[in-house]
Design a protein around this motif. Structure first.
Motif, PDB file in Angstrom:
ATOM      1  N   GLY A  46      19.714  -4.813  -4.714  1.00  0.00           N
ATOM      2  CA  GLY A  46      19.781  -3.434  -5.428  1.00  0.00           C
ATOM      3  C   GLY A  46      18.645  -3.604  -6.677  1.00  0.00           C
ATOM      4  O   GLY A  46      18.430  -2.501  -7.574  1.00  0.00           O
ATOM      5  N   ASN A  47      18.196  -4.623  -6.984  1.00  0.00           N
ATOM      6  CA  ASN A  47      17.336  -4.891  -8.013  1.00  0.00           C
ATOM      7  C   ASN A  47      15.739  -4.653  -7.874  1.00  0.00           C
ATOM      8  O   ASN A  47      14.832  -4.502  -8.561  1.00  0.00           O
ATOM      9  N   GLY A  48      15.396  -4.498  -6.656  1.00  0.00           N
ATOM     10  CA  GLY A  48      14.045  -3.780  -6.238  1.00  0.00           C
ATOM     11  C   GLY A  48      13.190  -4.908  -5.094  1.00  0.00           C
ATOM     12  O   GLY A  48      12.014  -4.653  -5.222  1.00  0.00           O
ATOM     13  N   LYS A  49      13.804  -6.121  -4.836  1.00  0.00           N
ATOM     14  CA  LYS A  49      12.844  -7.019  -4.055  1.00  0.00           C
ATOM     15  C   LYS A  49      12.499  -6.356  -2.690  1.00  0.00           C
ATOM     16  O   LYS A  49      11.532  -6.442  -2.393  1.00  0.00           O
ATOM     17  N   SER A  50      13.248  -5.652  -1.947  1.00  0.00           N
ATOM     18  CA  SER A  50      12.912  -5.221  -0.806  1.00  0.00           C
ATOM     19  C   SER A  50      11.855  -3.862  -0.946  1.00  0.00           C
ATOM     20  O   SER A  50      10.848  -3.703  -0.339  1.00  0.00           O
ATOM     21  N   TYR A  51      12.017  -3.236  -1.972  1.00  0.00           N
ATOM     22  CA  TYR A  51      11.466  -2.049  -2.505  1.00  0.00           C
ATOM     23  C   TYR A  51       9.727  -2.623  -2.631  1.00  0.00           C
ATOM     24  O   TYR A  51       8.822  -2.405  -2.260  1.00  0.00           O
ATOM     25  N   LEU A  52       9.694  -3.608  -3.314  1.00  0.00           N
ATOM     26  CA  LEU A  52       8.490  -4.473  -3.756  1.00  0.00           C
ATOM     27  C   LEU A  52       7.956  -4.968  -2.404  1.00  0.00           C
ATOM     28  O   LEU A  52       6.672  -4.889  -2.183  1.00  0.00           O
ATOM     29  N   ALA A  53       8.735  -5.646  -1.593  1.00  0.00           N
ATOM     30  CA  ALA A  53       8.129  -6.142  -0.219  1.00  0.00           C
ATOM     31  C   ALA A  53       7.618  -5.026   0.752  1.00  0.00           C
ATOM     32  O   ALA A  53       6.644  -5.367   1.336  1.00  0.00           O
ATOM     33  N   GLN A  54       8.244  -3.972   0.872  1.00  0.00           N
ATOM     34  CA  GLN A  54       7.822  -2.952   1.478  1.00  0.00           C
ATOM     35  C   GLN A  54       6.518  -2.224   0.964  1.00  0.00           C
ATOM     36  O   GLN A  54       5.601  -1.843   1.805  1.00  0.00           O
ATOM     37  N   LEU A  55       6.343  -2.273  -0.426  1.00  0.00           N
ATOM     38  CA  LEU A  55       5.239  -1.792  -1.139  1.00  0.00           C
ATOM     39  C   LEU A  55       4.098  -2.384  -0.710  1.00  0.00           C
ATOM     40  O   LEU A  55       2.972  -2.141  -0.448  1.00  0.00           O
ATOM     41  N   ILE A  56       4.176  -3.920  -0.812  1.00  0.00           N
ATOM     42  CA  ILE A  56       3.370  -4.925  -0.637  1.00  0.00           C
ATOM     43  C   ILE A  56       2.916  -4.744   0.885  1.00  0.00           C
ATOM     44  O   ILE A  56       1.586  -4.710   1.336  1.00  0.00           O
ATOM     45  N   PHE A  57       3.775  -4.571   1.867  1.00  0.00           N
ATOM     46  CA  PHE A  57       3.537  -4.760   3.221  1.00  0.00           C
ATOM     47  C   PHE A  57       2.942  -3.144   3.553  1.00  0.00           C
ATOM     48  O   PHE A  57       1.680  -3.267   4.452  1.00  0.00           O
ATOM     49  N   LEU A  58       3.177  -1.999   3.180  1.00  0.00           N
ATOM     50  CA  LEU A  58       2.508  -0.822   3.133  1.00  0.00           C
ATOM     51  C   LEU A  58       1.060  -1.001   2.844  1.00  0.00           C
ATOM     52  O   LEU A  58       0.025  -0.454   3.383  1.00  0.00           O
ATOM     53  N   LEU A  59       0.876  -1.365   1.644  1.00  0.00           N
ATOM     54  CA  LEU A  59      -0.492  -1.346   1.081  1.00  0.00           C
ATOM     55  C   LEU A  59      -1.359  -2.409   1.715  1.00  0.00           C
ATOM     56  O   LEU A  59      -2.637  -2.042   1.951  1.00  0.00           O
ATOM     57  N   THR A  60      -0.892  -3.617   2.090  1.00  0.00           N
ATOM     58  CA  THR A  60      -1.632  -4.697   2.827  1.00  0.00           C
ATOM     59  C   THR A  60      -1.986  -4.213   4.035  1.00  0.00           C
ATOM     60  O   THR A  60      -2.844  -4.646   4.799  1.00  0.00           O
ATOM     61  N   SER A  61      -1.163  -3.180   4.593  1.00  0.00           N
ATOM     62  CA  SER A  61      -1.393  -2.906   6.062  1.00  0.00           C
ATOM     63  C   SER A  61      -2.879  -2.344   6.377  1.00  0.00           C
ATOM     64  O   SER A  61      -3.017  -1.974   7.336  1.00  0.00           O
ATOM     65  N   GLN A  62      -3.134  -1.462   5.088  1.00  0.00           N
ATOM     66  CA  GLN A  62      -4.449  -0.836   5.219  1.00  0.00           C
ATOM     67  C   GLN A  62      -5.814  -1.921   5.082  1.00  0.00           C
ATOM     68  O   GLN A  62      -6.900  -1.476   5.183  1.00  0.00           O
ATOM     69  N   GLN A  63      -5.341  -3.374   4.936  1.00  0.00           N
ATOM     70  CA  GLN A  63      -6.516  -4.246   4.813  1.00  0.00           C
ATOM     71  C   GLN A  63      -7.013  -4.647   6.107  1.00  0.00           C
ATOM     72  O   GLN A  63      -5.996  -4.408   7.073  1.00  0.00           O
ATOM     73  N   ASN A  64      -7.872  -5.542   6.260  1.00  0.00           N
ATOM     74  CA  ASN A  64      -8.057  -6.122   7.607  1.00  0.00           C
ATOM     75  C   ASN A  64      -7.454  -7.417   7.679  1.00  0.00           C
ATOM     76  O   ASN A  64      -8.220  -8.485   7.632  1.00  0.00           O
ATOM     77  N   VAL A  65      -6.047  -7.190   7.804  1.00  0.00           N
ATOM     78  CA  VAL A  65      -5.262  -8.355   8.038  1.00  0.00           C
ATOM     79  C   VAL A  65      -4.341  -8.107   9.290  1.00  0.00           C
ATOM     80  O   VAL A  65      -3.818  -6.955   9.460  1.00  0.00           O
ATOM     81  N   ARG A  66      -3.817  -8.948   9.806  1.00  0.00           N
ATOM     82  CA  ARG A  66      -2.807  -8.964  10.853  1.00  0.00           C
ATOM     83  C   ARG A  66      -1.543  -9.088  10.250  1.00  0.00           C
ATOM     84  O   ARG A  66      -1.310 -10.204   9.642  1.00  0.00           O
ATOM     85  N   LEU A  67      -0.715  -8.192  10.409  1.00  0.00           N
ATOM     86  CA  LEU A  67       0.853  -8.361   9.702  1.00  0.00           C
ATOM     87  C   LEU A  67       1.871  -8.649  10.721  1.00  0.00           C
ATOM     88  O   LEU A  67       1.943  -7.639  11.711  1.00  0.00           O
TER      89      LEU A  67
END
Length: 834
Positions: free
Chosen positions: A475-496
């Motif tokens: 509830g303090n935001g760790k999954s929120y941050l993880a998913q934000l990083i995931f969605l932003l990084t998914s736009q890069q030339n990176v395999r996720l």
């Protein structure tokens, strides 16, 4: 009134500037030393280093230290970052970056970051010369002065800088404890130009396009009203006020970290410190006269029975202290301290100026508006100008130690220089009401690029470890941050690869993107989410049978070892293993792998079939046992006839959901059949994840959400451990999202985590501080306790450690990050909040 300013610098060569009076000033950029605002011990050590460096500059007489709020160059960085976007995400990636620039520029006008500069004067008498050259130079000086009086300008020789290179090299070495870097010719020109473009939006490339000295001062300068200067150029118009800092209260000067405190304001300010090592011989006479004056005042007060003012007593005490230091031959520095405030309008400037005045007033430090003095103050503060007589009424006298107390050359920046915007540094020691207030209270932007730690030769990088860990209570935001990083990084030339044990992402994403309003507003984001490869490891769905078949998804060598480990583990749970059984297992796996390599469609089921057909009855019993426990269990995920696709390595973004996985705790004595089957499956899952990260030279990122599910078992820990060891050699980054900081610990693995996001967990307050390298002190614990939900401690690849507030500014991403809806109860609770 229009005034034409006289610019002191005539020519430059790299980091050297030749002034019109023939004196040379050399310029350096001092990299920011990352110091957490509560780290008292590191601050003390840093001040000692600064004191020692400043003391060594005494022979050069004049120096200047500047804190410059430099344009963050957000637009340029976003444009450059576009080159890192994936081919299939060019459109949505550019939209995300463009929105970032638009939103932050609308809020901040000019996003900025702070940079420290130091410049030192090299007088002609410091340059080595023989007697002949000395006489020649003296005659040249006389001739040049005569020519100037007659209105002529003497041409400077093109190689003028060569005479100063030896002295400059000595100064550069003296500054080495601060890791100072010489300014390049471009950087020196840009910083000169910035003096006339304070708070004016511009493109750096345009400013540097024509580096003529005349262009630096190509501005119209006027004073629309007392206390305000206006600058107009082709880039725009801005307004500034120069605020001299007058009297420091002696009781707060020690520990008055002005360089740090100014950076906490939520708008940019410039700090200029013009310093001069003083002539002690001349000072002795001044001190004697002052001492007599103080003695007479105090005697008069005593004879007339008058209470002496605190200011008089403090002045007398300070004078005695100064006389003692002069007697001890300590270098003394006279310096002027000036804060420059800028705005895009007079109204904005006045508001900011008042904020600064109030800020210093609360700290009992005198700051003057100097309304009538603004033009000459600006002239006297230009680069290349020494401490001027006209500003001496605001000067201060300190030792090198006292000067270092201002806490110079530090900053509170966090994150990468280029990347996705994820929030702001929170420089406040106390708590905010909520994370939104924390974001509004800071203009210190945080950019993040998950793959940077894998890059070589990045200046200032403090770690070569690419891995990321996000910890904290639910509830303090760790999954929120993880998913934000995931969605932003998914736009890069990176395999996720995103491992989702909670099975939340697919269902939630589908629900959001299929809403008519969302699909209409954000078609590109919807298209991107639909391109993700969602895989659910659910054995109740026949389509999934065999997706983790090691014979199918792994190369021959890895398939051999993984398949053997799986079968031996299952067999050990039932009985003692005999040698012939192990041999038969190995031979059966080898035969099936050879058949597959020859082009035959075979899978892990064929290994079991071979065991059932073996001549040895005991081997047959083993095969029949395997068939029995595989049927209708989660083990069916790992067994196929070879005619399945299996988990794909070719999909660029994969979300892997795990259903019905039950792992025992590492110290558990009793393991159920289902737990044993789950452990067996981990061998295949771990091999897939490891192979995902190492099979090619493409950049890869695996994010394990709720990693504690894996970390509580020794087999899960083995999976994580193997992933951590893939690391840099294969451009792989592992991200763990887990509840406890202890999940980062592993006695057998020293690879650790180069990037840490630590959200609040009350039960682990002391452990969190140790985890990020801070001492367990009451001050640090209080700072940690003041984190609100949505804030975390962030330790980045450059060694910066700060409290940051997570911030998402993208309306197309926001609903994807918020599976929890606001209820009527929560609305009412907020309505009546005090």
């Amino acid at each position: 009134m229009v005034k034409r300013l006289e610019y002191p610098i005539a020519k430059t060569a790299e980091n050297m500037a030749l002034r019109k009076d023939g004196v040379v000033t050399v310029f350096y950029r001092v990299p920011n030393t990352p110091i957490t605002i509560t780290d008292t011990d590191k601050k003390r050590k840093h001040k000692v280093t600064v004191e020692q460096v400043i003391k060594k500059l005494e022979k050069y007489h004049f120096f200047e230290v500047d804190l410059v709020p430099k344009d963050f160059l957000l637009s340029e960085k976003a444009k450059d970052f576009e080159r890192d976007l994936a081919v299939d995400c060019q459109k949505i990636g550019k939209q995300t970056l463009e929105r970032t620039v638009k939103v932050l520029t609308e809020e901040m006008e000019i996003p900025y970051e702070y940079e420290w500069l130091i410049s030192i004067t090299i007088e002609k008498n410091l340059v080595r010369e023989n007697l002949k050259d000395a006489i020649k130079n003296q005659l040249n000086d006389i001739a040049e002065n005569m020519a100037n009086l007659l209105g002529f300008e003497v041409e400077t020789v093109s190689n003028w800088y060569e005479d100063y290179e030896e002295v400059e090299a000595v100064i550069y070495q003296l500054l080495s404890p601060l890791k100072a870097k010489r300014l390049t010719n471009e950087e020196l020109y840009y910083h000169q130009a910035l003096q006339y473009m304070m708070y004016v939006p511009h493109m750096k490339e345009e400013v540097l396009a024509n580096r003529e000295m005349a262009n630096i001062t190509d501005v119209v300068f006027r004073m629309p009203e007392k206390g305000i200067l206006e600058f107009s150029s082709i880039y725009g118009t801005s307004y500034i006020s120069i605020l001299p800092i007058g009297q420091f209260q002696r009781t707060i000067f020690n520990g008055f970290h002005m360089g740090e405190l100014l950076q906490r304001l939520n708008f940019p300010v410039w700090l200029k410190l013009k310093g001069e090592f003083i002539n002690k011989t001349r000072l002795n006479g001044e001190m004697g006269r002052s001492n007599n004056r103080y003695r007479n005042i105090m005697n008069e007060a005593y004879n007339t029975d008058t209470v002496q003012q605190d200011r008089i007593l403090m002045g007398a005490y300070s004078l005695k202290d100064l006389m003692k230091k002069v007697g001890n031959k300590e270098p003394l520095i006279k310096f002027g301290s000036f804060v420059i405030v800028a705005g895009s309008s007079i109204k904005q400037l006045k508001q900011r100026r008042q904020s600064v005045l109030t800020y210093f007033q609360d700290m009992k430090v005198s700051v003057f508006e100097a309304r009538s003095d603004q033009p000459y103050l600006f002239q006297s503060l230009l680069y290349g100008q020494d401490l001027q007589k006209t500003s001496r009424k605001w000067n201060h006298l300190v030792t090198s130690k006292g000067f270092a107390e201002l806490m110079l050359f530090t900053t509170t920046r966090s994150g990468n220089r280029v990347g996705w915007y994820i929030g702001r540094v929170d420089n406040r020691l106390t708590a905010w009401d909520n994370v939104q207030e924390a974001v509004k209270g800071s203009k210190n932007l945080v950019l993040f690029n998950a793959t940077v730690a894998n890059k070589e030769d990045i200046a200032g990088k403090a770690t070569k470890n690419p891995h990321i860990i996000i910890t904290g209570a639910t509830g303090n935001g760790k999954s929120y941050l993880a998913q934000l990083i995931f969605l932003l990084t998914s736009q890069q030339n990176v395999r996720l690869l995103y491992i989702d044990p909670k099975r939340e992402l697919r269902e939630h994403y589908q629900k959001v993107i299929n809403q008519p309003d969302y699909a209409k507003k954000f078609p590109e984001r919807k298209k991107q989410i639909e391109s993700f490869n969602f895989v659910t490891l659910d054995a109740t769905i026949k389509y999934n049978h065999g997706v983790l078949d090691p014979i199918v998804i792994l190369e021959k060598e890895n398939a051999q070892s993984t398949a053997k480990n799986m079968l031996l583990y299952l067999l050990r749970q039932a009985t003692e293993i005999e040698l012939n059984q192990t041999t038969s297992l190995t031979n059966a796996i080898s035969e099936v792998l050879e058949r597959r390599e020859a082009g035959e469609v075979v899978g892990f089921n064929h290994v079991i079939d071979l065991l059932c057909k073996d001549e040895d009855r005991k081997v047959v019993e083993v095969g029949e046992y395997f068939k029995a426990i595989i049927r209708n269990s989660i083990l069916e995920l790992a067994f196929s006839d070879g005619n399945v696709e299996g988990l794909s390595y070719n999909e660029r973004v994969t979300v892997l959901e795990i259903a019905d996985l039950s792992l025992p705790k590492a110290d558990s004595d009793n393991i159920s059949d289902h737990e044993a089957n789950s452990i067996c499956l981990m061998f295949a899952l771990g091999a897939f994840c490891k192979h995902f990260g190492e099979r090619s030279d493409d950049e890869t990122l695996e994010i394990f959400d709720e990693a504690w599910v894996l970390m509580q078992s020794s087999e899960g820990q083995a999976v994580i451990k193997s992933m951590r060891r893939v690391g840099r050699s294969k451009y792989n980054t592992l991200g763990l999202v887990t509840q406890s900081v202890h999940d980062a610990e592993n006695e057998d693995d020293s690879t650790g985590f180069g990037t840490i996001f630590a959200f609040y967990e009350k039960a682990e307050r002391k452990d969190i501080l140790k985890h990020v390298g801070l001492e367990v002190t009451e001050k640090n614990l209080e700072w940690l306790d003041n984190m609100v939900s949505g804030e975390c401690l962030y330790y980045d690849v450059y060694g910066n450690l700060n409290r940051i507030a997570i911030d998402n500014i993208h309306p197309d991403i926001d609903p994807l990050l918020k599976p929890m809806k606001q209820t009527k109860s929560s609305v009412l609770e907020n309505k009546y909040a005090s």
